[in-house]
Design an enzyme around this catalytic site. Structure first.
Site, short mmCIF file in Angstrom:
data_model
loop_
_atom_site.label_atom_id
_atom_site.label_comp_id
_atom_site.label_asym_id
_atom_site.label_seq_id
_atom_site.Cartn_x
_atom_site.Cartn_y
_atom_site.Cartn_z
N GLU A 162 117.71 25.20 -98.82
CA GLU A 162 118.30 26.42 -98.28
C GLU A 162 117.19 27.07 -97.46
O GLU A 162 116.21 27.55 -98.02
CB GLU A 162 118.79 27.31 -99.42
CG GLU A 162 119.57 28.52 -98.96
CD GLU A 162 118.73 29.78 -99.02
OE1 GLU A 162 118.23 30.19 -97.95
OE2 GLU A 162 118.59 30.33 -100.11
N CYS A 215 117.51 35.78 -97.18
CA CYS A 215 117.97 34.64 -96.39
C CYS A 215 119.37 34.87 -95.86
O CYS A 215 119.79 34.23 -94.90
CB CYS A 215 117.92 33.36 -97.23
SG CYS A 215 118.87 33.45 -98.77
#
Length: 719
Positions: A275, A314
């Site tokens: 990720e 994120c």
């Protein structure tokens, strides 16, 4: 557990963050403490040295071996339900002690709101998997995936897919911004799957992860070796992992590429998921004028994502895409909200609403990214792109200045909305870019320029616009957050990954996938096809398969013995998969059908009109209601009087196969298909395979009956 703000001085004045390996807490030797490569960790607000990080002398091969032996042995001895219950108890334990984590996390720049996202969010993941594991997985160590596929015509050979734990360990390398959630969102599904975890947190916030792991160990809830912590460099960890293992990474795309290119992944078969960077977008629909609820909700969403964790998420909104006609109104509304609600400062100060970045190094990275974007054509319309100097002045009376990683939110506007730098450079802080569009197609194109993102918000109340935008960008995003007036108050938000749904994204976002309910558990399991006889498949899965051996009570025609016990008379301690009951036949009379139609109001013509029923190719004339036959089946298989069966709580997978006409007869054969004892109750669930046959032994209906059954007969009968 409160962080100390030690006076800057010699590097060895701050304590080393310990690792937890091989069942004990470990720190480097005296020589390691003086390791020149050890990293210093500073308070994000004051700049004071508070910790040092070093793993000098740590044997990573031994850490992996300990996980594969001691760690796996303890977890593998537990069923899915036992693991899930352990997660629930761990969540409760951490909930009672989270205040200490809050206080410690303040040194990372985390505010109360930030702690709710990170610490409470991580605990929430444990609660969710503790619940889902018991509701959606069997009380077993094997999970069937999909239906049985018959191969042989006589039913003697077939196959299906099953999930079992992969035979290795789950390693995780995490980012600095979520020291608790980032760990627990990987740990929970891995533990539920049956894997021990090796945790490598990011250096700037490793001390918060260490505190959480310490609590997890002190709880005594987890089997020994379930979790190990590497507080420092782990550059050779990947050398010791292979096809048996899984490595989950969160961080930069460049580091993800480096890990992905390692021989353990390229040639060794190591499962790897990443990720990574993500320039997430938020699109305002053309219908969302400044006086609409959607406009207000959009401004609030952008504000939240720019300021939560000081923009160090994120999932933060990096690219804001709005109709050209409302760009100035949006900028003004966002500026007003930021100026009236953002107070940048030390999170330990009551007035602070946004803390500093996690470190001065992070501040430098953000400043560098902003400078690159300004050079490429971005211009600050909110905030000062050059004002992030990292300094907070002391009191006017001459107090000493304190250096921290502070900066104000910055919004950059772009005259060229397709400028490559605008869609490729990420300033990982309270920084976003504004773009305008004239058509929905342009909005879709701009969103796609991010080359793959974790999440995008679409804010509109126009059904056609939401469909066009959502489907247009779906292939570029792992998650799409739809926002309008109906869900604005209840939505969990653009930047909040939930354990129920997948977290990840294609392309630049890493191409990985985490969370997603039980879907995430399967990432740590091997899907295998098993083929064999019904008895063999039953032995492997613990679930009865049609054609496997049964011990039948009831009708002698089906091999019932005189001393066989009705399975409803058995508590879980004596009930076994394959215990069955075969009933006698019951004949369907015309008056039975008529009475059922009248009492229920179900006067469908196939049950009441002979001419219409005969004209339908599916029926031989008047036929019995399917639900009448299912009701009769309950009467045919029930055991009269009090028994260990506590309740019938439903049926599943009902299918009607063959119509039953007036004068036909039906019987039922009920077989214990799956037994699921509850680990936290004195009863469990039993799934019964129910098959209705007619007098010619043709299948009339199939379904599963669900009951709750006492674990012991005395519990049900009051003994």
């Amino acid at each position: 557990m409160t962080a100390t703000a030690d006076t800057p001085g010699r590097p060895d004045t701050a304590p080393i963050v310990p690792s937890y390996v091989q069942g004990r807490w470990w720190t480097p030797s005296d020589a390691g403490v003086q390791d020149p490569s050890a990293a210093d960790v500073h308070d994000a607000s004051t700049g004071h040295l508070i910790r040092r990080v070093s793993t000098d002398g740590l044997d990573l091969a031994a850490v992996v071996e300990y996980a594969r032996t001691t760690g796996r042995a303890g977890i593998q001895a537990m069923t899915f339900h036992e693991r899930a219950l352990a997660l629930k108890h761990l969540a409760l334990f951490l909930t009672d002690r989270k205040q200490g984590l809050y206080e410690l996390a303040a040194a990372t720049g985390a505010t109360k709101r930030d702690n709710f996202v990170d610490i409470d969010g991580g605990i929430g993941v444990l609660f969710t998997y503790g619940s889902k594991g018991r509701r959606e997985m069997p009380n077993s160590t094997v999970m069937i995936d999909g239906p049985f596929e018959p191969i042989a015509k006589d039913g003697s050979f077939g196959g299906e897919h099953v999930f079992t734990s992969i035979p290795g360990v789950a390693a995780q390398i995490n980012a600095f911004n979520f020291p608790v959630w980032g760990m627990l969102e990987k740990f929970a599904p891995a533990f539920l799957a049956g894997l021990p975890s090796i945790v490598k947190p990011a250096t700037p916030t490793a001390y918060v992860t260490e505190a959480c792991v310490r609590l997890m160990v002190e709880s005594g809830i987890l089997p020994e070796g379930s979790i190990q912590l590497i507080s420092g460099s782990a550059r050779t960890l990947q050398d010791h992992l292979d096809y048996r293992d899984a490595l989950a990474f969160t961080g930069s795309a460049s580091t993800a590429d480096l890990l992905r290119s390692h021989p353990s992944v390229q040639h060794g078969g190591l499962r790897f998921t990443a990720e990574a960077d993500s320039l997430n977008a938020a699109i305002l629909g053309p219908d969302a004028a400044p006086d609409t609820p959607e406009f207000e909700a959009f401004v609030k969403s952008v504000f939240a994502e720019m300021t939560a964790k000081a923009g160090q998420k994120c999932t933060a909104i990096r690219r804001i895409i709005v109709p050209a006609a409302v760009a100035e109104d949006f900028t003004a509304a966002l500026r007003d909200r930021l100026s009236s609600r953002v107070v940048v400062g030390d999170p330990r100060e009551e007035a602070t609403t946004m803390g500093p970045l996690a470190s001065l190094d992070q501040l430098e990275d953000v400043r560098g990214a902003i400078a690159s974007m300004v050079t490429a054509g971005g211009r600050a319309v909110i905030g000062n792109a050059e004002a992030a100097d990292g300094a907070r002045a002391g009191e006017a009376d001459g107090g000493a200045a304190q250096t921290g990683a502070f900066m104000e939110p910055v919004l950059l506007a772009w005259d060229d909305p397709r400028c490559e730098a605008a869609h490729t450079i990420e300033a990982f802080g309270p920084v976003s870019s504004l773009f305008t569009y004239d058509t929905l197609e342009e909005a879709v194109e701009l969103a796609a320029l991010g080359r793959g993102s974790l999440v995008a918000t679409v804010c509109t109340n126009d059904p056609e616009a939401v469909r066009t935008l959502a489907l247009g960008i779906a292939g570029h995003h792992g998650r799409i957050h739809l926002l309008n007036r109906d869900d604005a108050r209840t939505s969990t938000g653009h930047g909040s990954p939930l354990p129920h749904f997948t977290h990840g994204g294609p392309g630049r976002a890493g191409g990985g996938e985490e969370l997603g309910g039980i879907r995430a558990v399967k990432h740590y399991m091997q899907r295998s096809a098993i083929q064999g006889s019904p008895d063999q498949l039953t032995a492997v899965t613990g679930v009865w398969h049609a054609g496997a051996r049964r011990i039948i009570a009831g009708c002698e025609k089906f091999g019932a013995s005189a001393d066989a016990v009705h399975p409803f008379r058995r508590a879980l301690d004596t009930l076994r998969v394959g215990h069955a009951f075969a009933s006698e036949l019951r004949t369907v009379r015309p008056e039975d059908i008529a009475e059922f139609a009248e009492s229920t109001g179900d006067v469908f013509y196939a049950h009441t009109n002979p001419e219409a029923a005969a004209a339908n190719e599916f029926f031989p004339g008047i036929v019995a209601h399917g639900y009448l036959l299912v009701s009769w089946a309950a009467g045919l298989f029930v055991a009269p009087g009090r028994s260990p069966v506590l309740a019938n709580y439903g049926l599943e997978n009902l299918r009607f196969i063959t119509p039953v006409a007036e004068g036909d007869s039906v019987r039922v054969i009920l077989t214990a298909k799956e037994i699921r004892p509850r680990v936290d109750a004195d009863y469990g669930e039993v799934v019964w395979d129910a098959v209705l046959y007619n007098q010619d032994e043709e299948i009339v209906a199939t379904y599963d009956v669900l009951t709750l059954v006492a674990k012991e007969e005395s519990q049900a009968l009051g003994g």
